[in-house]
Design a protein around this motif. Structure first.
Motif, short mmCIF file in Angstrom:
data_model
loop_
_atom_site.label_atom_id
_atom_site.label_comp_id
_atom_site.label_asym_id
_atom_site.label_seq_id
_atom_site.Cartn_x
_atom_site.Cartn_y
_atom_site.Cartn_z
N CYS A 1 8.60 0.98 1.59
CA CYS A 1 9.41 0.11 0.73
C CYS A 1 10.77 0.72 0.35
O CYS A 1 11.53 0.11 -0.38
CB CYS A 1 8.64 -0.26 -0.54
N ASP A 2 11.06 1.92 0.83
CA ASP A 2 12.33 2.63 0.54
C ASP A 2 12.53 2.96 -0.93
O ASP A 2 13.65 3.20 -1.37
CB ASP A 2 13.54 1.85 1.06
N GLY B 1 1.86 11.10 1.10
CA GLY B 1 1.52 10.85 -0.29
C GLY B 1 1.52 9.36 -0.58
O GLY B 1 1.84 8.54 0.27
N ARG B 2 1.17 9.02 -1.80
CA ARG B 2 1.11 7.63 -2.23
C ARG B 2 2.38 7.27 -2.99
O ARG B 2 2.80 7.98 -3.88
CB ARG B 2 -0.11 7.41 -3.12
N CYS B 3 2.95 6.14 -2.64
CA CYS B 3 4.16 5.65 -3.29
C CYS B 3 3.79 5.03 -4.64
O CYS B 3 2.89 4.19 -4.70
CB CYS B 3 4.85 4.62 -2.40
N PRO B 4 4.49 5.40 -5.72
CA PRO B 4 4.19 4.81 -7.03
C PRO B 4 4.63 3.34 -7.13
O PRO B 4 4.13 2.61 -7.98
CB PRO B 4 4.95 5.68 -8.01
N ALA B 5 5.54 2.91 -6.26
CA ALA B 5 6.04 1.53 -6.34
C ALA B 5 5.15 0.55 -5.57
O ALA B 5 4.71 -0.46 -6.13
CB ALA B 5 7.46 1.46 -5.81
N CYS B 6 4.86 0.84 -4.29
CA CYS B 6 4.08 -0.10 -3.48
C CYS B 6 2.61 0.28 -3.37
O CYS B 6 1.80 -0.54 -2.97
CB CYS B 6 4.70 -0.25 -2.09
N GLY B 7 2.27 1.54 -3.69
CA GLY B 7 0.88 1.97 -3.68
C GLY B 7 0.33 2.33 -2.31
O GLY B 7 -0.83 2.70 -2.19
N GLN B 8 1.14 2.27 -1.26
CA GLN B 8 0.67 2.60 0.07
C GLN B 8 0.79 4.09 0.33
O GLN B 8 1.72 4.75 -0.13
CB GLN B 8 1.47 1.82 1.12
N SER B 9 -0.15 4.61 1.11
CA SER B 9 -0.11 6.01 1.51
C SER B 9 0.62 6.12 2.83
O SER B 9 0.51 5.26 3.70
CB SER B 9 -1.52 6.57 1.67
#
Length: 71
Positions: free
Chosen positions: A30-31, A54-62
């Motif tokens: 998601c940039d 790692g896991r993105c705090p915005a979109c939640g994808q690893s």
């Protein structure tokens, strides 16, 4: 600001915070960008780009998160 960040800011000056804020993790999906300083880390007098999983705090994808210095 956590204890480690306060110590290094006291030891090396405000340039530590400024430079650590320039380094940002960027989500490959998601940039979304987040600075190393805001994540509680320190990156000072560093060079080169790297990636981590790692896991993105915005979109939640690893996935891959790129660590880059923003202009």
């Amino acid at each position: 600001m956590n204890r480690t960040q306060r110590f290094f800011r006291w030891l090396l000056g405000p340039g530590v915070e400024r430079e650590s804020r320039e380094w940002q993790y960027q989500c490959g999906h998601c940039d979304h960008r987040e600075s190393v300083w805001d994540m509680g880390g320190i990156r000072y007098k560093a060079s080169g780009e790297t990636s981590r999983i790692g896991r993105c705090p915005a979109c939640g994808q690893s996935g891959k998160r790129w660590l880059r210095r923003s202009p």
